[in-house]
Structures are given as structure tokens and as C-alpha cells.
Design an enzyme around this catalytic site. Structure first.
Site, mmCIF file in Angstrom:
data_model
loop_
_atom_site.group_PDB
_atom_site.id
_atom_site.type_symbol
_atom_site.label_atom_id
_atom_site.label_comp_id
_atom_site.label_asym_id
_atom_site.label_seq_id
_atom_site.Cartn_x
_atom_site.Cartn_y
_atom_site.Cartn_z
ATOM 1 N N CYS A 1 0.753 -1.541 -0.171
ATOM 2 C CA CYS A 1 -0.198 -0.102 -0.070
ATOM 3 C C CYS A 1 0.786 1.235 0.369
ATOM 4 O O CYS A 1 2.014 1.270 0.657
ATOM 5 C CB CYS A 1 -1.351 0.679 0.663
ATOM 6 S SG CYS A 1 -2.005 -1.508 1.075
ATOM 7 N N ARG B 1 3.834 0.062 -5.152
ATOM 8 C CA ARG B 1 3.658 -0.624 -3.118
ATOM 9 C C ARG B 1 2.278 -1.794 -3.403
ATOM 10 O O ARG B 1 1.804 -2.140 -2.001
ATOM 11 C CB ARG B 1 3.387 0.635 -2.715
ATOM 12 C CG ARG B 1 4.759 1.026 -2.716
ATOM 13 C CD ARG B 1 4.740 1.878 -1.184
ATOM 14 N NE ARG B 1 4.121 1.486 -0.290
ATOM 15 C CZ ARG B 1 6.302 1.217 0.577
ATOM 16 N NH1 ARG B 1 6.353 1.342 0.065
ATOM 17 N NH2 ARG B 1 5.490 0.846 1.763
ATOM 18 N N TRP C 1 -2.987 -2.973 -1.735
ATOM 19 C CA TRP C 1 -2.791 -3.650 -1.867
ATOM 20 C C TRP C 1 -3.318 -4.681 -0.692
ATOM 21 O O TRP C 1 -2.593 -4.929 0.131
ATOM 22 C CB TRP C 1 -1.130 -4.400 -2.039
ATOM 23 C CG TRP C 1 -0.325 -5.519 -2.323
ATOM 24 C CD1 TRP C 1 0.422 -5.977 -3.020
ATOM 25 C CD2 TRP C 1 -0.100 -6.512 -1.277
ATOM 26 N NE1 TRP C 1 -0.348 -7.429 -3.186
ATOM 27 C CE2 TRP C 1 -0.102 -7.922 -1.998
ATOM 28 C CE3 TRP C 1 -0.440 -6.908 -0.043
ATOM 29 C CZ2 TRP C 1 0.495 -8.674 -1.861
ATOM 30 C CZ3 TRP C 1 -0.339 -7.877 1.050
ATOM 31 C CH2 TRP C 1 -0.085 -9.317 -0.786
ATOM 32 N N ASN D 1 -1.260 2.168 5.888
ATOM 33 C CA ASN D 1 -0.094 1.005 4.994
ATOM 34 C C ASN D 1 0.412 -0.287 6.495
ATOM 35 O O ASN D 1 0.682 0.445 7.332
ATOM 36 C CB ASN D 1 0.520 1.300 4.218
ATOM 37 C CG ASN D 1 2.031 0.527 4.174
ATOM 38 O OD1 ASN D 1 3.222 0.860 4.076
ATOM 39 N ND2 ASN D 1 1.625 -0.641 4.161
ATOM 40 N N GLY D 2 0.167 -1.388 5.895
ATOM 41 C CA GLY D 2 0.932 -2.320 7.125
ATOM 42 C C GLY D 2 -0.229 -2.863 7.659
ATOM 43 O O GLY D 2 -1.749 -3.206 6.765
ATOM 44 N N GLU E 1 17.624 -16.468 -10.092
ATOM 45 C CA GLU E 1 17.273 -14.764 -10.236
ATOM 46 C C GLU E 1 16.444 -14.631 -11.244
ATOM 47 O O GLU E 1 15.118 -13.923 -11.733
ATOM 48 C CB GLU E 1 17.960 -14.241 -10.020
ATOM 49 C CG GLU E 1 17.672 -12.625 -10.093
ATOM 50 C CD GLU E 1 16.883 -12.164 -9.002
ATOM 51 O OE1 GLU E 1 16.236 -12.684 -8.625
ATOM 52 O OE2 GLU E 1 16.490 -11.075 -9.362
ATOM 53 N N LYS F 1 12.526 -13.873 -11.883
ATOM 54 C CA LYS F 1 11.793 -12.841 -12.930
ATOM 55 C C LYS F 1 10.824 -13.361 -14.435
ATOM 56 O O LYS F 1 9.816 -12.231 -14.335
ATOM 57 C CB LYS F 1 13.111 -12.214 -13.850
ATOM 58 C CG LYS F 1 13.504 -11.478 -12.761
ATOM 59 C CD LYS F 1 13.860 -10.140 -12.227
ATOM 60 C CE LYS F 1 13.230 -10.789 -11.523
ATOM 61 N NZ LYS F 1 14.437 -10.421 -9.839
ATOM 62 N N GLU G 1 7.361 -13.973 -11.879
ATOM 63 C CA GLU G 1 6.619 -12.286 -11.598
ATOM 64 C C GLU G 1 6.196 -11.615 -12.635
ATOM 65 O O GLU G 1 5.125 -10.932 -12.160
ATOM 66 C CB GLU G 1 7.346 -11.830 -10.733
ATOM 67 C CG GLU G 1 8.628 -11.325 -10.831
ATOM 68 C CD GLU G 1 9.345 -11.224 -10.055
ATOM 69 O OE1 GLU G 1 8.928 -10.808 -8.817
ATOM 70 O OE2 GLU G 1 10.576 -10.286 -10.387
ATOM 71 N N HIS H 1 17.915 -35.789 -9.499
ATOM 72 C CA HIS H 1 16.945 -36.367 -8.176
ATOM 73 C C HIS H 1 15.288 -36.328 -7.979
ATOM 74 O O HIS H 1 15.103 -36.120 -6.892
ATOM 75 C CB HIS H 1 18.243 -35.325 -6.445
ATOM 76 C CG HIS H 1 18.971 -36.078 -6.672
ATOM 77 N ND1 HIS H 1 19.794 -36.942 -6.438
ATOM 78 C CD2 HIS H 1 20.328 -35.205 -7.054
ATOM 79 C CE1 HIS H 1 21.069 -37.547 -6.282
ATOM 80 N NE2 HIS H 1 21.163 -36.615 -6.936
ATOM 81 N N LYS I 1 5.678 -3.791 -4.552
ATOM 82 C CA LYS I 1 7.752 -3.954 -4.452
ATOM 83 C C LYS I 1 7.905 -3.724 -2.910
ATOM 84 O O LYS I 1 9.186 -4.506 -2.960
ATOM 85 C CB LYS I 1 8.028 -2.315 -4.488
ATOM 86 C CG LYS I 1 9.237 -1.392 -5.176
ATOM 87 C CD LYS I 1 10.191 -2.525 -5.875
ATOM 88 C CE LYS I 1 11.685 -2.010 -5.954
ATOM 89 N NZ LYS I 1 11.760 -3.156 -6.838
#
Ligand code: F6R
Length: 607
Positions: free
Chosen positions: A2, A28, A75, A101-102, A479, A483, A486, A502, A602
């Protein structure tokens, strides 16, 4: 998660600035949006589910009036993303509006108590208890500031809030605990926001609010108080050094692409670390009996890469740990002899902060590597170092990954020198290679965009990808996988290549694309074996390898050539770049917005 923004202006309408502020904070979260303003003593609120660009048109935000207001981009944590749950939330009489936000952990018990007192709630959010608590506190003729102070003392959890009320229409009351909030002052007004880019168009003079602090913003400036006892706090403004251009898209269609292309510059900055911080962190790392590298998401991949670099250069064993697992796994053993190097671009990731809070309570030494000056991580670390990447707006981390690995490499080199683990020649050689990193990345960016576009066109229809690498390249592979999944939502696996036999190999079918990260170095012979295993099962092989590496080229369906002479230990930096571009091109070809991937934000400031 948020984004919150507020402003009190001396003259002019606030709505444009609020919309601009929210826009800059959309990284955010962006599932709903809302604005509250006071005009002629009346509180007006417009809010709905959707991104700012759509909701703003639908609800005609630009018609809102007033020189004071607050705005929120959401969010969702508690309650689905819909109009009712969108912020701002209000008290029973619609006179107090709050954005948040939280996460308020004790909202259920507070809500029950407030309902018993006659308050009625409309949303499923945790936030809605805040305006009702303030309303309750204001009943005894208490002003907005003191009522908010009292209300905040009842909250458990994390918050950055901004409160606007028609009862005191000249001010915004804001506060923070474990969620970021920065204040700004310009000639025409006073601001609060979750992050500096939202207020940077109007001022470069900011104050970072700290945990457990409240601020009252008026046209004349701000006053700060401690929530616990109301004590006044005096804190001077700081100047932000970077300009707005650095946080804008410029000619690029997306922030992600801009940030990928900024890497030569961010890496050059990353080579100019302040000596005294490198010195201090290295000394602490050397003293630790056990060293943990803690991070989430991309920062966790930097930690994995860092663990190889510390081991091989400085002969220091480090344990890379996913932040969210740290307390469960090492919480009962971490102690005075442990050193935790927390890696976090934002410096605000909840899980990372939780891991280090726990470690500090047990007397461990906490160090920080972050991109964000003034972030919580910088305040709670014994020593910290700033990676100097400049603002990263795209939700997918790109330039901050390569900078983090660069900083970790420099720390490892310094530690190697301190511990006498390398000869002077070896130190000089590695130092010279470090200086070449930005140039290698520049070269890769210049020549690989078009080939990678063609590669993306070729593989656009594939529904599953596998990323493999050996040694430090397993971090690069992870990584690359992150990318891809996501921003393109494509299922993808990443493994150290030796592990693929395996289990993961069972999902390989004829045509399954396997991306191999194959720098020259100790793992080169082994990775050829891993490629052959996958090839034998019909996989199509895409290799990132040194140009002219005929062994790899000969067994791959497609290759992306990298400059010669890159040492394996530094390879995650340049070798991550084509993987970032591949994910980007695939997302664009599929018509997806790489800057705003679904369900992501983010900065993950909630548990
Ligand atoms: C991935 C990404 C996230 C972050 C993670 C940690 O592209 O951006 O996985 O890496 O949320 O964030 P920081 O580094 O701010 O702690």
C-alpha cells in the site's frame, strides 16, 4: 504494501498532487485507490477497486476540490479488493478519514469492543477500527492529534497512517510503526508519503519518521511527537541527493526496462562505496563466529550468490537464509556470537526486519545492506552499507540484484585481504575484474536486446521453463526463474543443476525449454554433463555462455553470448542481465505489464 500520500497546501488544489503521489507509489500495490479531501469544511471521499488511471476517470478525481487531502493505493491484506474495502475508511459520522499501510493485528478485539459501544462497520479491513477509535477518543473534547495518539496506543501490529478530518480541516495527522513514512516540506506546503519519489517533485527536503512517532502537518510545517508518551521530538530536514529524473521512466516504455538499462550506471555507483562502511562491516563479519546472510526474494538470491563469494574469496562460511524462515530455523540458536547481514533493497521487508529484530533481542550483531537511506534497516543495524542503485520503481528487482552482488563481492574481497586469504596479485586481479563489471554489462545490453527479442518470440508459447546452473550460477538461475514467473506468470523451476537428476528431470518432455547458466570456471565441465542429461530427454537447451564457447554452443539449441574473461564468482551480475531481458520481452509479447505484475507489490511490509 500500500502507498499513502498526504499534502496540505498553502494555495492551489491538492488533487493533482495527490493523484501524482499515488501514481508514483503504485509500485507498492494497485488493486484499489481512494482519495479524501476537505472542501469548505466537508469531507469528501472517492474510492474504488482498480488502478488509479481507471478509477480516476470513472470517479472524476480531478473534480475534487480543496487544498488538503490524502490518497491511497492498496495491496489487499484484509478484505477483498473492492470499493468498500478501499481506503480511506471513516468513522461513524464520516468526519474522520484514515489511510493505512500495514496490518493491525488486534483489530478483531478492537472491532468487537467498538461494536459494543455502538459503532458500526462496513468493511472487512483491519484499518476501519482506526477512525472509529479516533472518533471514540475525540468524544471527550479531545483534539484530533491527541485522539490519534491515544488511538495508536491501542494498536498492535504495523502501520503508517494519515488522518484527515473535517473537524480540524487545517491539518493531517500521520504516524508510523514498522511501515515507512517520510515527510517533506516545500514553499507551498507539507507532505507525507510512503516513499520519497512521491514527494520529490515538490521538494528535496525530507524527514524520515521513525517507529512509534506521530507528526502533525500544516501549511507551516510539521511537529513530531513520540506516540508512547507524547514527548515532542525535534528533527531537522535532510536533503535528498537524487533528482526526479532518476525515478521517472524517461523514454522507456516501462520502469523495468529503464532499470535494466541503468545497470552500467548503478554498478559504477556501486563501486564507489564509502571506505569507512566497508571497513566497519568487514570487521564485524570477521568477528562473527557464525554469519547469516538473510534476505527475501531477489535479495535472497543475492545472499546465495554472496555465500559462494565469501567462501571462495575470503574463506568465510556464511549461511544464506530466507528471511521468513530465519526465526523458525535459527531463532533458538542465534546469539551473541552470531552476525546477521540482512540484505534488503527497500530496507522495509517485514520478514527481514522480523528476523533481525529477533536476532537483536538475542544480542546478535546485525548488519544491513540496503538501497534505501533512512529505511528501518539502516536504523536497526549496528552498521549498514548503501548499495547506491538509485530508486527502483519496477516491481521486479533488476538493478538492485546486480548491485547487491557487486557490494557483497567488494566486502568479500576486503575480508579476504583482512584475513590474509589472497595474495596481493590475486587481490589486484580481482579488483581489476570488479572495475570491468559495468563495462561488461553495458556491452551485453548493447548487443543482446535484439537476439533476446527473437528468442522470446521463439519461446512465447512455452508453458514451463527450467533454469539450471552449478555453483554460484545456481543463484543466477534462481533469479532468472523468479523474473520470468513473477512478470509472465509462467510456471518455472530453478535448481542447482546437479540436483535436477534427483527429481526435477521427471517433468522434462520433448521440447521443454531448459535455460542453462554456464560461465567459464570451475563448474564448466559439470554443467556440460547436466546439459547432456536434459538433452537426452528431449529438452530444448538455451545457454548463457561465453561467446566462442564451442563446447556449450555445440550442444545448445540457442545461446546468448557473453563477453570473454568474466570470472565465475562475478558472473551472477552480467549473466543475470539477459535473463532479466528475456523475462521482460516475454511479458511484453504476452501483453502483460511488467511493472505491475498481478498480486505483487514492490515492498512487502506485512507478515
Ligand atoms: C523480486 C522482488 C521481490 C523482492 C523481495 C525483497 O523481483 O522484487 O522478491 O526482492 O520482496 O525485497 P527487499 O529487497 O526490498 O527486501
Amino acid at each position: 504494501m500500500c502507498g499513502i500520500f498526504g499534502c496540505v497546501l498553502l494555495k492551489g488544489s491538492a488533487v493533482e498532487q495527490i493523484q501524482d503521489g499515488i501514481k508514483r507509489l503504485e509500485y507498492r500495490g494497485y488493486d484499489s485507490v481512494g482519495i479524501a479531501m476537505v472542501d469548505h469544511g466537508v469531507l469528501q471521499i472517492r474510492k474504488d477497486a482498480g488502478k488509479l488511471s481507471d478509477v480516476s476517470k470513472r470517479l472524476k478525481f480531478s473534480e475534487m476540490r480543496g487544498s488538503i487531502g490524502i490518497g491511497h493505493t492498496r495491496w489487499a491484506t484484509h478484505g477483498a479488493p473492492n470499493m468498500i474495502n478501499a481506503h480511506p475508511h471513516t468513522d461513524s459520522n464520516g468526519r474522520i478519514a484514515v489511510i493505512h499501510n500495514g496490518v493491525i493485528e488486534n483489530f478483531m478485539e478492537l472491532k468487537k469492543e467498538l461494536i459494543e459501544k455502538g459503532h458500526s462497520f462496513v468493511s472487512r479491513t483491519d484499518t476501519e477500527v482506526i477512525p472509529h477509535l479516533i472518533e471514540e477518543e475525540m468524544k471527550g473534547d479531545v483534539g484530533l492529534r491527541d485522539a490519534t495518539l491515544r488511538a495508536l496506543r491501542r494498536l498492535k501490529g504495523s502501520y503508517a497512517i494519515a488522518v484527515l478530518s473535517s473537524l480540524e480541516p487545517d491539518k493531517i495527522v500521520c504516524a508510523r510503526h514498522e511501515s515507512p513514512l517520510v515527510l517533506g516540506v516545500s514553499k507551498n506546503g507539507t507532505y507525507c508519503a510512503s516513499d520519497v519519489p512521491a514527494i520529490r517533485p515538490y521538494t528535496n527536503k525530507v524527514v524520515y519518521l521513525r517507529n512509534g512517532e506521530l507528526a502533525v502537518l500544516t501549511v507551516g510545517g510539521y511537529e513530531i511527537m513520540r506516540v508512547s508518551d507524547g514527548a515532542e521530538i525535534s528533527r531537522d530536514l535532510e536533503e535528498v541527493s537524487w533528482d526526479l529524473e532518476m525515478a521517472e521512466k524517461q523514454e522507456y516504455p516501462h520502469y523495468m526496462l529503464k532499470e535494466i538499462y541503468e545497470q552500467p550506471t548503478s554498478l559504477r555507483y556501486g563501486l564507489r562505496l564509502q571506505e569507512k562502511y566497508v571497513e566497519l562491516i568487514t570487521t564485524f563479519l570477521d568477528r562473527g563466529k557464525e554469519v547469516f546472510l538473510v534476505g527475501a526474494g531477489t535479495s535472497q538470491h543475492s545472499c546465495i550468490a554472496g555465500s559462494y563469494i565469501f567462501a571462495k574469496l575470503a574463506r568465510l562460511t556464511t549461511y544464506p537464509v530466507v528471511s521468513s524462515e530465519f526465526v523458525e530455523r535459527y531463532g533458538s540458536t542465534v546469539g551473541i556470537d552470531s552476525t546477521i547481514l540482512a540484505v534488503s533493497q527497500s530496507g522495509e521487508t517485514y520478514d527481514t526486519l522480523k528476523a533481525i529484530d529477533h536476532s537483536r533481542m538475542r544480542a546478535a550483531t546485525v548488519l544491513g545492506l540496503t538501497n534505501t537511506v533512512g529505511s528501518t534497516l539502516t536504523r536497526v543495524s549496528r552498521a549498514y552499507i548503501i548499495q547506491q542503485s538509485g530508486p527502483e520503481i519496477g516491481v521486479a528487482a533488476t538493478k538492485t540484484f546486480t548491485s547487491q552482488v557487486l557490494v557483497l563481492s567488494q566486502l568479500a574481497l576486503r575480508l579476504a585481504r583482512l584475513r590474509g586469504k589472497l595474495s596481493q596479485d590475486e587481490i589486484d586481479e580481482f579488483e581489476a575484474k570488479l572495475k570491468k563489471v559495468p563495462g561488461w554489462v553495458e556491452n551485453i545490453l548493447e548487443r543482446s536486446r535484439e537476439p533476446i527479442k527473437s528468442l522470446a518470440e521463439k519461446y512465447i508459447g512455452d508453458k514451463l521453463f527450467i533454469f539450471l546452473g552449478r555453483g554460484i550460477s545456481s543463484a543466477t538461475a534462481m533469479e532468472g526463474r523468479l523474473k520470468l514467473l513473477e512478470i509472465t506468470y509462467t510456471p518455472a523451476l530453478a535448481y542447482p543443476a546437479g540436483e535436477s537428476k534427483h527429481g526435477p528431470i521427471s517433468i522434462v518432455e520433448k521440447g521443454t525449454p531448459c535455460v542453462f547458466v554456464c560461465p567459464r570456471g570451475d563448474t564448466h565441465a559439470e554443467i556440460i554433463g547436466s546439459i547432456m542429461e536434459m538433452k537426452a530427454r528431449g529438452a530444448r537447451i538455451i545457454s548463457i555462455c561465453e561467446e566462442g564457447d564451442s563446447e556449450i554452443e555445440g550442444i545448445s539449441d540457442d545461446t546468448i553470448g557473453m563477453p570473454k574473461g568474466i570470472p565465475e564468482l562475478l558472473s551472477p551480475i552480467p549473466y543475470a542481465v539477459p535473463l532479466q531481458l528475456l523475462a521482460y520481452e516475454l511479458a511484453v509479447l504476452r501483453g502483460l505489464d511488467p511493472d505491475m505484475p498481478r498480486n505483487l507489490a514492490k515492498s512487502v511490509t506485512v507478515p
